[in-house]
Write a protein that holds these residues in place. Structure first.
Motif, PDB file in Angstrom:
ATOM      1  N   UNK A 164       0.834  -1.202   0.000  1.00 55.76           N
ATOM      2  CA  UNK A 164       0.000   0.000   0.000  1.00 55.76           C
ATOM      3  C   UNK A 164       0.872   1.257   0.000  1.00 55.76           C
ATOM      4  N   UNK A 165       1.878   1.266   0.853  1.00 53.59           N
ATOM      5  CA  UNK A 165       2.764   2.434   0.937  1.00 53.59           C
ATOM      6  C   UNK A 165       3.503   2.630  -0.389  1.00 53.59           C
ATOM      7  N   UNK A 166       3.981   1.560  -0.973  1.00 52.13           N
ATOM      8  CA  UNK A 166       4.679   1.625  -2.264  1.00 52.13           C
ATOM      9  C   UNK A 166       3.790   2.244  -3.333  1.00 52.13           C
ATOM     10  N   UNK A 167       2.533   1.821  -3.397  1.00 48.00           N
ATOM     11  CA  UNK A 167       1.626   2.357  -4.416  1.00 48.00           C
ATOM     12  C   UNK A 167       1.353   3.843  -4.200  1.00 48.00           C
ATOM     13  N   UNK A 168       1.065   4.216  -2.957  1.00 50.20           N
ATOM     14  CA  UNK A 168       0.694   5.608  -2.694  1.00 50.20           C
ATOM     15  C   UNK A 168       1.892   6.549  -2.784  1.00 50.20           C
ATOM     16  N   UNK A 169       3.018   6.132  -2.247  1.00 46.24           N
ATOM     17  CA  UNK A 169       4.195   7.012  -2.213  1.00 46.24           C
ATOM     18  C   UNK A 169       4.956   7.014  -3.535  1.00 46.24           C
ATOM     19  N   UNK A 170       5.211   5.829  -4.080  1.00 41.42           N
ATOM     20  CA  UNK A 170       6.143   5.723  -5.199  1.00 41.42           C
ATOM     21  C   UNK A 170       5.475   5.648  -6.565  1.00 41.42           C
ATOM     22  N   UNK A 171       4.389   4.873  -6.672  1.00 37.10           N
ATOM     23  CA  UNK A 171       3.755   4.709  -7.982  1.00 37.10           C
ATOM     24  C   UNK A 171       2.815   5.873  -8.277  1.00 37.10           C
ATOM     25  N   UNK A 199      -2.037  15.112   3.926  1.00 37.44           N
ATOM     26  CA  UNK A 199      -1.761  13.703   3.628  1.00 37.44           C
ATOM     27  C   UNK A 199      -0.307  13.509   3.215  1.00 37.44           C
ATOM     28  N   UNK A 200       0.618  14.046   4.015  1.00 35.99           N
ATOM     29  CA  UNK A 200       2.021  13.752   3.753  1.00 35.99           C
ATOM     30  C   UNK A 200       2.243  12.265   3.934  1.00 35.99           C
ATOM     31  N   UNK A 201       3.258  11.724   3.265  1.00 37.43           N
ATOM     32  CA  UNK A 201       3.465  10.284   3.366  1.00 37.43           C
ATOM     33  C   UNK A 201       3.831   9.856   4.779  1.00 37.43           C
ATOM     34  N   UNK A 202       4.429  10.736   5.570  1.00 35.58           N
ATOM     35  CA  UNK A 202       4.684  10.394   6.976  1.00 35.58           C
ATOM     36  C   UNK A 202       3.368  10.091   7.701  1.00 35.58           C
ATOM     37  N   UNK A 203       2.392  10.972   7.473  1.00 38.41           N
ATOM     38  CA  UNK A 203       1.079  10.789   8.095  1.00 38.41           C
ATOM     39  C   UNK A 203       0.392   9.553   7.532  1.00 38.41           C
ATOM     40  N   UNK A 204       0.429   9.422   6.195  1.00 34.12           N
ATOM     41  CA  UNK A 204      -0.252   8.301   5.537  1.00 34.12           C
ATOM     42  C   UNK A 204       0.346   6.965   5.989  1.00 34.12           C
ATOM     43  N   UNK A 205       1.659   6.896   6.100  1.00 37.38           N
ATOM     44  CA  UNK A 205       2.299   5.649   6.543  1.00 37.38           C
ATOM     45  C   UNK A 205       1.880   5.292   7.963  1.00 37.38           C
ATOM     46  N   UNK A 206       1.759   6.289   8.826  1.00 40.88           N
ATOM     47  CA  UNK A 206       1.304   6.024  10.190  1.00 40.88           C
ATOM     48  C   UNK A 206      -0.122   5.481  10.187  1.00 40.88           C
ATOM     49  N   UNK A 207      -0.977   6.071   9.331  1.00 42.59           N
ATOM     50  CA  UNK A 207      -2.367   5.619   9.232  1.00 42.59           C
ATOM     51  C   UNK A 207      -2.411   4.175   8.737  1.00 42.59           C
ATOM     52  N   UNK A 208      -1.634   3.872   7.688  1.00 36.42           N
ATOM     53  CA  UNK A 208      -1.651   2.526   7.107  1.00 36.42           C
ATOM     54  C   UNK A 208      -1.090   1.504   8.095  1.00 36.42           C
ATOM     55  N   UNK A 209      -0.030   1.876   8.802  1.00 36.75           N
ATOM     56  CA  UNK A 209       0.523   0.968   9.826  1.00 36.75           C
ATOM     57  C   UNK A 209      -0.524   0.649  10.891  1.00 36.75           C
ATOM     58  N   UNK A 210      -1.190   1.690  11.364  1.00 39.71           N
ATOM     59  CA  UNK A 210      -2.191   1.486  12.418  1.00 39.71           C
ATOM     60  C   UNK A 210      -3.404   0.734  11.873  1.00 39.71           C
ATOM     61  N   UNK A 211      -3.761   1.016  10.617  1.00 37.80           N
ATOM     62  CA  UNK A 211      -4.860   0.275   9.979  1.00 37.80           C
ATOM     63  C   UNK A 211      -4.527  -1.206   9.905  1.00 37.80           C
ATOM     64  N   UNK A 212      -3.283  -1.510   9.568  1.00 32.90           N
ATOM     65  CA  UNK A 212      -2.855  -2.897   9.523  1.00 32.90           C
ATOM     66  C   UNK A 212      -2.961  -3.569  10.879  1.00 32.90           C
TER      67      UNK A 212
END
Length: 595
Positions: free
Chosen positions: A10-17, A32-45
């Motif tokens: 998920x992080x790869x798609x949102x940040x890199x692709x 929605x900086x990637x720092x924030x988004x990564x924290x959200x995705x980690x916690x969602x996981x």
């Protein structure tokens, strides 16, 4: 093995692709900086794996319970998990800040939704449908309705439903009979029966807001005379809190093949009190806001169940010992080799992974188009992104759920006889995913929508724009030897899709049954081409990482799976084209009594 959320992917798609940070100047993306988004995705996981996934089998085995007082009890643990969902603010991720939402891009919310659906599809439908109700009121409701209902729907304190289907009308809503009688005080009395209402009654939210399609007395027949109404389970009092019990109730639950943890209700309206949303006879237009969002969500369910089933199958294949490798023992100290050594097992696993990873990218890419259509200040960007959302929605729903079922079927096959039992999760994944091909418009209806409406809209502007984008990508990267398998495969698939499109434009108008006969093959041809485009984008990103010196095997693995897609999955495009251009003659040749 339990479900492991694919956080890294998920992080790869949102940040890199998709590089969502380049849209930081747009309102929804500003926070929605990637720092924030990564924290959200980690916690969602963490939340989906630890809270929702353990309840998946519980919900399947226990199901929901209807009581004679017309109430419904959800499976053990669901109510507590829902409370944690609300407390964590998960339903509010993509909602408007004006109503208590966090205002994040829809594509970020989709990341959580996929993990939630993989972990527990039946549970995730409750907040999913609530968000759909929120969207319909946001788009068509009065200011008073928005302020009264939206904050509670956004938070998840109140649930939401769609009341469309009736015993005599599913796809053909023009046959709808539920009636609405104006009361003179701005309210209406709603009478009629609705069936297959997901989340229509449960014990997790303090109120449930039904969005109901009904026909006002004297309205035109057919779809032109349908209006949309808000019918709350408890009518809000002067303070906006649940007040008097409305005369809408659950008359029973459906016995279903899957999604047992979701309450699928028969809803009876006995002169229940409702309020018109928008203007008279515009209900279908407003409900389509909800339905189009739901169709993206159903496509997501196809990928979500595929991901969970693939994970279970891969773990089983590495553990199950049967036979020996064709090239000699790979587990010489054991009585047999794990079945993952066998090429045909690898075929099913690789087919699955190649579709899942590109299918997820296609979902996220499409959701990003929706964000841009809503938030971009550039009118041309808004138009193009809106075109893409309209064009791709039936492909996302129809193609990804068809493929999701295939992945779940292959996962069960890999389990062998164990998969046909209830001791392993493969059976539940296949039973749960099967509804995704049916509800929110069957996949045949999605294919008809694609060829009958979406292709021709605005003179074919959307599909021509897609062709131009693909051509531009191929042209910009044709000199890159590392990307050659991707650009060549994509160019070939695009040529086939273009040929199929031209055939439809020439032959579909001449004989509408030609379009109907070709529609499903065309939808699959489109889906295969879209996923080839996604793999090309993924490969370009992964190759750039490798060229920059990154030795993480994640990127090399992406290239291998992508090349497999081009070699072993994408050739199906040729078969779909060959079938679609045969027309309808033989398909329609037999008289009905011959069947």
């Amino acid at each position: 093995m339990t479900y492991q959320p694919p956080v890294r992917d998920h992080v790869f798609l949102l940040r890199d692709v998709l590089q969502i940070e380049k849209y930081a100047d747009l309102p929804a993306f500003a926070d929605a900086s990637m720092d924030v988004v990564e924290q959200i995705i980690d916690e969602a996981g963490r939340f989906t794996a630890e809270v929702l996934a353990p309840l998946n089998a519980v919900g399947d085995k226990q199901g929901c319970t209807w009581h004679p007082d017309n109430t419904v009890t959800t499976p053990k643990g669901f109510k507590e998990a829902y409370a944690q969902l609300v407390e964590g603010g998960w339903p509010a991720l993509g909602a408007e800040p004006a109503y208590g939402g966090q205002g994040l891009p829809h594509v970020v919310n989709l990341s959580f939704s996929e993990m939630s659906s993989s972990a527990n599809m039946a549970f995730s439908m409750y907040p999913g449908l609530t968000h759909g109700a929120y969207s319909a009121i946001l788009n068509g409701g009065s200011d008073e309705q928005k302020s009264l209902y939206l904050p509670n729907l956004v938070s998840g304190k109140w649930g939401g439903t769609m009341n469309l289907t009736e015993p005599q009308c599913g796809t053909d809503l023009g046959l709808l009979r539920t009636k609405a009688v104006p009361q003179g005080d701005g309210s209406y009395k709603i009478s009629g029966q609705k069936i297959w209402i997901s989340g229509g009654e449960h014990d997790m939210a303090e109120n449930i807001v039904h969005l109901v399609l009904a026909r006002i007395e004297g309205a035109p027949g057919g779809v032109r005379g349908i209006s949309l109404f808000i019918v709350p389970k408890f009518i809000p009092d002067a303070d906006g809190k649940p007040g008097v019990r409305n005369s809408v109730f659950c008359a029973g639950l459906e016995e279903k093949m899957g999604i047992h943890g979701n309450a699928t209700c028969v809803i009876q309206h006995d002169e229940s009190t409702g309020w018109l949303v928008g203007t008279e006879n515009q209900g279908l237009r407003l409900m389509f806001v909800m339905m189009n969002e739901a169709r993206i969500g159903v496509g997501l369910q196809g990928i979500a169940q595929a991901e969970a089933a693939y994970q279970a199958a891969a773990a089983f294949a590495k553990d199950r010992l049967q036979g020996r490798s064709l090239t000699g023992p790979k587990n010489p100290d054991g009585p047999a080799d794990p079945i993952i050594v066998h090429p045909d097992v690898r075929r099913m696993l690789m087919d699955s992974r190649a579709v899942i990873e590109a299918g997820r990218a296609f979902l996220f890419w499409t959701a990003l188009q929706g964000d841009l259509a809503h938030a971009s200040p550039d009118e041309a960007v808004r138009q193009k992104s809106g075109d893409y959302m309209a064009l791709m929605t039936p492909v996302v729903k129809g193609f990804l759920t068809d493929k999701g079922l295939k992945v779940c079927s292959d996962a069960l096959q890999i389990h062998g006889g164990s998969g046909f039992t209830e001791h392993f999760p493969a059976s539940q994944y296949m039973r749960d995913v099967r509804i995704a091909l049916i509800y929110e418009g069957t996949n045949g209806v999605q294919a008809l929508d694609l060829v009958g409406r979406k292709l021709a809209a605005d003179g074919g502007r959307a599909v021509m724009s897609f062709f131009a984008d693909v051509d531009a990508f191929v042209e910009a990267n044709e000199g890159d030897a590392a990307l050659k398998p991707f650009t060549e495969g994509l160019a070939d698939a695009k040529a086939k899709l273009q040929e199929g499109t031209m055939w439809l434009m020439q032959n579909g108008l001449m004989n509408p049954e030609n379009a109907g006969a070709a529609s499903t093959d065309y939808m699959h041809l489109f889906g295969l081409t879209a996923l080839a485009y996604m793999w090309a984008l993924i490969a370009k990103t992964a190759q750039a990482k490798i060229a920059a010196g990154d030795t993480d095997p994640f990127y090399a693995t992406k290239l291998t799976v992508g090349r497999y897609y081009m070699q072993r999955v994408l050739p199906d495009a040729g078969a779909h084209l060959a079938k679609l251009i045969t027309g309808s003659e033989l398909m329609m040749a037999l008289p009905a009594e011959a069947f």
